[in-house]
Motif scaffolding. Structure first.
Motif, PDB file in Angstrom:
ATOM      1  N   SER A  21       2.093   2.984   3.299  1.00 20.22           N
ATOM      2  CA  SER A  21       1.660   1.645   4.747  1.00 20.22           C
ATOM      3  C   SER A  21       2.932   1.804   5.630  1.00 20.22           C
ATOM      4  O   SER A  21       4.149   1.845   5.438  1.00 20.22           O
ATOM      5  N   ARG A  69     -11.662   1.979   4.224  1.00 22.54           N
ATOM      6  CA  ARG A  69     -10.497   2.744   4.849  1.00 22.54           C
ATOM      7  C   ARG A  69      -9.435   2.049   4.119  1.00 22.54           C
ATOM      8  O   ARG A  69      -9.393   1.024   2.947  1.00 22.54           O
ATOM      9  N   ALA A  70      -8.495   2.618   4.030  1.00 22.47           N
ATOM     10  CA  ALA A  70      -7.026   2.154   2.779  1.00 22.47           C
ATOM     11  C   ALA A  70      -7.251   1.366   2.067  1.00 22.47           C
ATOM     12  O   ALA A  70      -6.711   0.340   1.792  1.00 22.47           O
ATOM     13  N   ASP A  71      -7.945   2.383   0.731  1.00 14.01           N
ATOM     14  CA  ASP A  71      -8.576   2.179  -0.216  1.00 14.01           C
ATOM     15  C   ASP A  71      -6.308   2.061  -0.975  1.00 14.01           C
ATOM     16  O   ASP A  71      -5.674   2.718  -0.301  1.00 14.01           O
ATOM     17  N   GLY A  81     -14.174  -1.442   1.663  1.00 10.23           N
ATOM     18  CA  GLY A  81     -13.406  -0.639   1.013  1.00 10.23           C
ATOM     19  C   GLY A  81     -13.795   1.261   1.444  1.00 10.23           C
ATOM     20  O   GLY A  81     -13.897   1.465   1.152  1.00 10.23           O
ATOM     21  N   THR A 131      -9.909  -3.548   5.213  1.00  9.11           N
ATOM     22  CA  THR A 131     -10.287  -2.159   3.959  1.00  9.11           C
ATOM     23  C   THR A 131     -11.833  -1.841   4.608  1.00  9.11           C
ATOM     24  O   THR A 131     -11.932  -1.264   4.240  1.00  9.11           O
ATOM     25  N   GLU A 132     -12.321  -2.902   5.497  1.00  3.87           N
ATOM     26  CA  GLU A 132     -13.608  -2.887   5.906  1.00  3.87           C
ATOM     27  C   GLU A 132     -14.746  -2.442   4.904  1.00  3.87           C
ATOM     28  O   GLU A 132     -15.529  -1.708   5.191  1.00  3.87           O
ATOM     29  N   THR A 161      -8.749  -9.094   2.798  1.00  2.00           N
ATOM     30  CA  THR A 161      -7.906  -8.036   2.901  1.00  2.00           C
ATOM     31  C   THR A 161      -9.344  -7.229   2.881  1.00  2.00           C
ATOM     32  O   THR A 161      -9.703  -5.587   3.924  1.00  2.00           O
ATOM     33  N   GLU A 162     -10.613  -7.699   2.009  1.00  8.05           N
ATOM     34  CA  GLU A 162     -11.683  -6.051   1.784  1.00  8.05           C
ATOM     35  C   GLU A 162     -12.928  -6.810   3.043  1.00  8.05           C
ATOM     36  O   GLU A 162     -13.310  -5.018   3.813  1.00  8.05           O
ATOM     37  N   LEU A 166      -4.841  -1.166  -0.456  1.00  7.48           N
ATOM     38  CA  LEU A 166      -4.393  -1.787   0.736  1.00  7.48           C
ATOM     39  C   LEU A 166      -4.534  -3.201  -0.220  1.00  7.48           C
ATOM     40  O   LEU A 166      -5.513  -3.902  -0.294  1.00  7.48           O
ATOM     41  N   ARG A 167      -3.117  -4.270  -0.137  1.00  3.63           N
ATOM     42  CA  ARG A 167      -3.395  -5.574  -0.810  1.00  3.63           C
ATOM     43  C   ARG A 167      -2.630  -6.071   0.529  1.00  3.63           C
ATOM     44  O   ARG A 167      -1.397  -5.975   1.169  1.00  3.63           O
ATOM     45  N   CYS A 205       0.951  -0.932   0.030  1.00  8.63           N
ATOM     46  CA  CYS A 205      -0.244  -0.566  -0.294  1.00  8.63           C
ATOM     47  C   CYS A 205       1.021   0.911  -0.011  1.00  8.63           C
ATOM     48  O   CYS A 205       2.637   1.631   1.210  1.00  8.63           O
TER      49      CYS A 205
END
Length: 196
Positions: A125, A178-180, A176, A173-174, A168-169, A182-183, A122
């Motif tokens: 990060s 937060r943490a746009d 989508g 990233t809850e 991750t989803e 992020l992988r 990310c």
């Protein structure tokens, strides 16, 4: 060489595949046959009474299968016992398993609890990868992809990226919010459980 010595070892699967299999078997509504005699009789009904087909499936001789069916043999060696248990559980209550899979794929999704090494990609990060224990829901969309891959004969390596995306989803990233971008990838799986 005796009939028991001709047995082949049961194939080993990865932790993700084993966890999916365990999750399906937890939804059974009736107990699975426990004795070798009952397992052989059940499996013969599934194999349309083909002793040869069942013998090949569990890695033993037709004579051994006949002896278990007749009740002349009672306690199989570990390899045959494991093969009989695996074959019986994989054939047991197919409609119950199919209903649980369909529900997970269309409405309820499933839960995953995993202890593994999670690493991240990310922009900006600062969170280094580490061993984490995560319990999180998996959306029906990802549940369908995971179950379809399993059914299609996917390998452990095929499943890891899609399970990582699902985690991750929902967790990182809850959905989508937060943490746009992020992988997360996970490796070194210590334990994993799925729940329908």
């Amino acid at each position: 060489m005796s009939d028991h010595e001709q047995q082949q070892p049961a194939p080993r699967r990865g932790k993700v595949l084993e966890a999916l299999t365990r999750a399906e078997r937890k939804v059974f509504t009736r107990p699975v046959p426990k004795s070798a005699n009952a397992q052989v009789k059940f499996l013969l009904t599934r194999a349309k009474e083909s002793v040869r087909s069942l013998a090949e499936r569990v890695g033993t001789s037709t004579r051994t299968i006949e002896r278990y069916r007749a009740g002349k043999l009672k306690k199989p060696q570990k390899r045959l016992q494991a093969a009989l248990v695996e074959a019986t559980e994989s054939e047991w209550q197919p409609q119950v398993r199919a209903r649980a899979r369909e529900q997970a794929s269309t409405s309820s999704g499933m839960m995953v609890e995993v202890t593994a090494y999670f690493g991240f990609t990310c922009t900006g990060s600062s969170d280094d990868g580490r061993i984490r224990t995560i319990t999180t829901p998996i959306s029906p969309t990802y549940a369908r992809q995971i179950l379809d891959l399993q059914e299609a004969g996917a390998t452990e390596e095929d499943l890891h990226p899609i399970v990582a995306e699902a985690i991750t989803e929902s967790y990182f990233t809850e959905w989508g919010t937060r943490a746009d971008g992020l992988r997360a990838d996970f490796t070194h799986v210590q334990t994993i459980e799925f729940m329908f």
